[in-house]
Design an enzyme around this catalytic site. Structure first.
Site, PDB file in Angstrom:
ATOM      1  N   LYS A  22      44.799  56.542  36.756  1.00  0.00           N
ATOM      2  CA  LYS A  22      45.427  57.861  36.948  1.00  0.00           C
ATOM      3  C   LYS A  22      46.917  57.798  36.615  1.00  0.00           C
ATOM      4  O   LYS A  22      47.447  58.661  35.933  1.00  0.00           O
ATOM      5  CB  LYS A  22      45.221  58.295  38.410  1.00  0.00           C
ATOM      6  CG  LYS A  22      46.159  59.375  38.889  1.00  0.00           C
ATOM      7  CD  LYS A  22      45.917  59.730  40.334  1.00  0.00           C
ATOM      8  CE  LYS A  22      46.810  59.050  41.340  1.00  0.00           C
ATOM      9  NZ  LYS A  22      48.219  59.445  41.328  1.00  0.00           N
ATOM     10  N   ASN A  23      47.575  56.741  37.103  1.00  0.00           N
ATOM     11  CA  ASN A  23      49.035  56.692  36.945  1.00  0.00           C
ATOM     12  C   ASN A  23      49.488  56.348  35.527  1.00  0.00           C
ATOM     13  O   ASN A  23      50.675  56.445  35.219  1.00  0.00           O
ATOM     14  CB  ASN A  23      49.647  55.712  37.966  1.00  0.00           C
ATOM     15  CG  ASN A  23      49.628  56.283  39.373  1.00  0.00           C
ATOM     16  OD1 ASN A  23      49.247  57.436  39.569  1.00  0.00           O
ATOM     17  ND2 ASN A  23      50.024  55.484  40.342  1.00  0.00           N
ATOM     18  N   CYS A 116      52.189  63.966  47.568  1.00  0.00           N
ATOM     19  CA  CYS A 116      51.787  63.464  48.886  1.00  0.00           C
ATOM     20  C   CYS A 116      52.918  63.684  49.888  1.00  0.00           C
ATOM     21  O   CYS A 116      54.094  63.643  49.517  1.00  0.00           O
ATOM     22  CB  CYS A 116      51.531  61.968  48.816  1.00  0.00           C
ATOM     23  SG  CYS A 116      50.064  61.524  47.929  1.00  0.00           S
ATOM     24  N   ARG A 121      61.011  61.773  48.960  1.00  0.00           N
ATOM     25  CA  ARG A 121      60.763  61.643  47.528  1.00  0.00           C
ATOM     26  C   ARG A 121      61.667  62.519  46.654  1.00  0.00           C
ATOM     27  O   ARG A 121      61.189  63.438  45.967  1.00  0.00           O
ATOM     28  CB  ARG A 121      59.288  61.907  47.219  1.00  0.00           C
ATOM     29  CG  ARG A 121      58.368  61.041  48.033  1.00  0.00           C
ATOM     30  CD  ARG A 121      56.933  61.210  47.633  1.00  0.00           C
ATOM     31  NE  ARG A 121      56.582  60.353  46.520  1.00  0.00           N
ATOM     32  CZ  ARG A 121      55.353  60.236  46.041  1.00  0.00           C
ATOM     33  NH1 ARG A 121      54.384  60.924  46.551  1.00  0.00           N
ATOM     34  NH2 ARG A 121      55.097  59.436  45.045  1.00  0.00           N
ATOM     35  N   ASP A 305      50.709  51.362  47.045  1.00  0.00           N
ATOM     36  CA  ASP A 305      49.453  52.109  46.929  1.00  0.00           C
ATOM     37  C   ASP A 305      48.231  51.328  47.433  1.00  0.00           C
ATOM     38  O   ASP A 305      47.126  51.872  47.460  1.00  0.00           O
ATOM     39  CB  ASP A 305      49.220  52.546  45.470  1.00  0.00           C
ATOM     40  CG  ASP A 305      50.130  53.696  45.064  1.00  0.00           C
ATOM     41  OD1 ASP A 305      50.830  54.237  45.944  1.00  0.00           O
ATOM     42  OD2 ASP A 305      50.145  54.055  43.873  1.00  0.00           O
ATOM     43  N   ARG A 397      42.007  63.313  44.429  1.00  0.00           N
ATOM     44  CA  ARG A 397      43.151  63.280  43.503  1.00  0.00           C
ATOM     45  C   ARG A 397      43.175  62.001  42.665  1.00  0.00           C
ATOM     46  O   ARG A 397      43.703  61.999  41.561  1.00  0.00           O
ATOM     47  CB  ARG A 397      44.465  63.368  44.292  1.00  0.00           C
ATOM     48  CG  ARG A 397      44.720  64.724  44.912  1.00  0.00           C
ATOM     49  CD  ARG A 397      46.074  64.754  45.591  1.00  0.00           C
ATOM     50  NE  ARG A 397      47.067  64.123  44.729  1.00  0.00           N
ATOM     51  CZ  ARG A 397      48.159  63.496  45.161  1.00  0.00           C
ATOM     52  NH1 ARG A 397      48.412  63.427  46.440  1.00  0.00           N
ATOM     53  NH2 ARG A 397      48.995  62.964  44.312  1.00  0.00           N
TER      54      ARG A 397
HETATM   55  C1  UD1 Z   1      54.654  56.317  41.348  1.00  0.00           C
HETATM   56  C2  UD1 Z   1      53.151  56.397  41.504  1.00  0.00           C
HETATM   57  C3  UD1 Z   1      52.763  56.281  42.974  1.00  0.00           C
HETATM   58  C4  UD1 Z   1      53.357  55.012  43.577  1.00  0.00           C
HETATM   59  C5  UD1 Z   1      54.854  54.935  43.314  1.00  0.00           C
HETATM   60  C6  UD1 Z   1      55.466  53.616  43.761  1.00  0.00           C
HETATM   61  C7  UD1 Z   1      52.522  57.818  39.660  1.00  0.00           C
HETATM   62  C8  UD1 Z   1      52.000  59.141  39.203  1.00  0.00           C
HETATM   63  N1  UD1 Z   1      52.710  57.680  40.968  1.00  0.00           N
HETATM   64  O1  UD1 Z   1      55.200  57.432  42.044  1.00  0.00           O
HETATM   65  O2  UD1 Z   1      51.337  56.235  43.045  1.00  0.00           O
HETATM   66  O3  UD1 Z   1      53.148  55.029  44.978  1.00  0.00           O
HETATM   67  O4  UD1 Z   1      55.111  55.071  41.895  1.00  0.00           O
HETATM   68  O5  UD1 Z   1      54.834  52.547  43.159  1.00  0.00           O
HETATM   69  O6  UD1 Z   1      52.724  56.920  38.864  1.00  0.00           O
HETATM   70  N2  UD1 Z   1      63.060  57.918  44.504  1.00  0.00           N
HETATM   71  C9  UD1 Z   1      64.305  58.458  44.688  1.00  0.00           C
HETATM   72  N3  UD1 Z   1      64.827  59.238  43.698  1.00  0.00           N
HETATM   73  C10 UD1 Z   1      64.158  59.475  42.531  1.00  0.00           C
HETATM   74  C11 UD1 Z   1      62.890  58.896  42.350  1.00  0.00           C
HETATM   75  C12 UD1 Z   1      62.364  58.118  43.358  1.00  0.00           C
HETATM   76  O7  UD1 Z   1      64.929  58.281  45.745  1.00  0.00           O
HETATM   77  O8  UD1 Z   1      64.688  60.186  41.668  1.00  0.00           O
HETATM   78  C13 UD1 Z   1      62.467  57.117  45.599  1.00  0.00           C
HETATM   79  C14 UD1 Z   1      61.207  57.788  46.150  1.00  0.00           C
HETATM   80  O9  UD1 Z   1      61.533  58.734  47.129  1.00  0.00           O
HETATM   81  C15 UD1 Z   1      60.440  56.622  46.698  1.00  0.00           C
HETATM   82  C16 UD1 Z   1      60.784  55.491  45.727  1.00  0.00           C
HETATM   83  O10 UD1 Z   1      61.985  55.905  45.068  1.00  0.00           O
HETATM   84  O11 UD1 Z   1      60.892  56.300  47.986  1.00  0.00           O
HETATM   85  C17 UD1 Z   1      59.713  55.184  44.708  1.00  0.00           C
HETATM   86  O12 UD1 Z   1      59.482  56.321  43.917  1.00  0.00           O
HETATM   87  P1  UD1 Z   1      58.946  56.240  42.420  1.00  0.00           P
HETATM   88  O13 UD1 Z   1      58.907  54.819  41.983  1.00  0.00           O
HETATM   89  O14 UD1 Z   1      59.720  57.208  41.613  1.00  0.00           O
HETATM   90  O15 UD1 Z   1      57.474  56.746  42.605  1.00  0.00           O
HETATM   91  P2  UD1 Z   1      56.714  57.859  41.790  1.00  0.00           P
HETATM   92  O16 UD1 Z   1      57.017  57.753  40.349  1.00  0.00           O
HETATM   93  O17 UD1 Z   1      56.872  59.180  42.456  1.00  0.00           O
END
Ligand code: UD1
Length: 418
Positions: A22-23, A116, A121, A305, A397
């Site tokens: 999915k990711n 979620c 986030r 995850d 999902r």
């Molecule tokens: C992706 C995955 C999700 C996984 C996560 C961490 C997808 C679609 N989803 O989510 O399944 O759990 O990686 O491995 O690929 N953060 C900030 N600012 C930002 C972006 C992120 O503070 O601009 C923080 C987030 O709040 C979180 C952490 O960084 O605490 C990790 O987020 P991120 O690596 O961006 O995860 P996703 O891409 O949302």
């Protein structure tokens, strides 16, 4: 809202094939927005997040044809509308369309994303990185609105944290930017490498795949391409943990064991009996599974995850365990539900303390997010009696019809529409 009725303690045996990631699928589908030519994809999973992304891309004018084997997407005639709140709020990954839309149109308007309920986030790393490429942002009425004066221009970007989504957004934005972009402190998840491989087959010029330093030379346009999505390492890891929990022999096929090194290491340390082949992992019954200490972290560390699923296993292992969650705040919503099933887990700040040697006993439980829900399915399958899992939409999902998938190996799970 559907519910699952799970009969515990059935003997599971045979082989289980893991579906596509999915990711990987989400950013790769989004990457088609960059090109006027068709992209053909294979091994795309039939899960709700992917189907939601398809709906979102169709709103922008993407033409999508899909059968069991292949998904073809063409974004020649796009319209740049503001991304719909009703779709975006369901899925945080919607923010990934920001980079490609800015690259294609020079402006974009997207409702601030949801996803979620695991922590706040924010999207600051995405926005700051895109600003380095020349984008000006404003936030108004729940929308993020981005504009560039002419064309995105390559630059050096240093990420304060290896955000998966921000790394993907910036890679996609840079592929057709003017000149060179260097992303330092990039995330290294296999799904990012998969996205880069797909972009390269579309004609992008990217170096440093799988490392935390990715360099991109902008190109004028992209071409027609075909790409096969990697298998889902989180789904594979979930099934491996299930086999260990139920102490059955199961072969998990269509896996890249290289993507699961951190999980395999921990399970072996706990006493699991695993055999790793080139594209599959066989789990054999083991004598005793012991507790351990684990900390989640960016790849190649232990994935957040798989945290909930491992906690489910730790609850029935021997002795004490600990899990420290370093990626998301508030990602322990499964704890109260696992405790309802008989676990003994206490949380203090970012750490869960698991007192093992418990026996799960079937009960009514509530799914709260994607991975939390599947940890309850694992607990239910190893519980005495019947477990009823409510709010199954979270599970759908990211897992293709789990009752059918696990039904093939002997699990008794019924879906009930309510
Ligand atoms: C992706 C995955 C999700 C996984 C996560 C961490 C997808 C679609 N989803 O989510 O399944 O759990 O990686 O491995 O690929 N953060 C900030 N600012 C930002 C972006 C992120 O503070 O601009 C923080 C987030 O709040 C979180 C952490 O960084 O605490 C990790 O987020 P991120 O690596 O961006 O995860 P996703 O891409 O949302």
């Amino acid at each position: 809202m559907d519910k699952l009725i799970i009969q515990g303690k059935e003997i599971l045996k045979g082989t289980i094939n893991v579906h596509g990631a999915k990711n990987s699928s989400l950013p790769i589908l989004v990457s088609s927005l960059l090109s006027e030519e068709s992209l053909s994809l294979f091994n795309v999973p039939n899960v709700d997040d992917v189907n939601n992304m398809i709906t979102l891309l169709k709103c922008f004018g993407a033409k999508i044809r899909k059968n069991k084997k292949q998904l073809s997407i063409n974004c020649k005639n796009l319209k740049n509308i503001s991304a719909d709140y009703d779709i975006v709020r369901k899925m945080r990954a919607s923010i990934l369309i920001l980079g490609p839309l800015l690259s294609r149109f020079g402006n974009a308007k997207i409702s601030l994303p949801g996803g979620c309920a695991i922590g706040t986030r924010p999207i600051d790393i995405h926005l700051k990185g895109l600003e380095k490429l020349g984008v000006k942002f404003e936030i108004a009425n729940g929308f993020v609105i981005g504009n560039i004066s002419n064309k995105l221009v390559g630059n050096k970007i240093k990420l304060p944290f290896p955000s998966v989504g921000a790394t993907e957004n910036l890679i996609m934005a840079s592929v057709m930017a003017k000149g060179e972009t260097l992303i330092e402190g990039a995330a290294r998840e296999p799904e990012i490498e998969d996205l880069c491989k797909c972009l390269i087959s579309m004609g992008a010029n990217i170096d440093g795949l799988g490392t935390n330093k990715i360099s991109i030379q902008g190109v004028e346009n992209l071409r027609k391409a075909r790409h096969r999505i990697i298998s889902d390492r989180i789904v594979a890891g979930t099934f491996i943990i299930l086999a260990v929990m139920t102490n059955n022999k199961l072969e998990i096929k269509n896996v890249n064991p290289q993507h699961l090194v951190s999980l395999i290491k921990i399970l072996l340390k706990m006493g699991a009996n695993l055999k790793t082949l080139s594209k599959s992992i066989i789990v054999y019954p083991s004598k005793k599974i012991n507790g351990t200490k684990v900390k989640t972290g960016p790849y190649p560390n232990f994935p957040t995850d798989l945290q909930a699923q491992l906690m489910s296993l730790m609850s029935i292992s021997n002795g004490k365990s600990q899990i420290k969650e370093t990626i998301f705040e508030n990602r322990f919503m499964h704890v109260s539900e696992l405790n309802r099933l008989g676990a003994n887990i206490k949380v203090n700040k970012d750490t869960a303390y698991i007192h093992g040697n418990q026996t799960f006993k079937g009960a009514q439980v509530m799914a709260s997010d994607l991975r939390a829900s599947v940890s309850l399915v694992l607990a239910g399958l190893s519980a005495e009696g019947k477990t009823i899992l409510n709010r199954v939409y979270h599970l759908d999902r990211g897992y293709e019809k789990i009752e059918e998938y696990l039904g093939h190996i002997g699990a008794k799970i019924k879906r009930k529409k309510t």
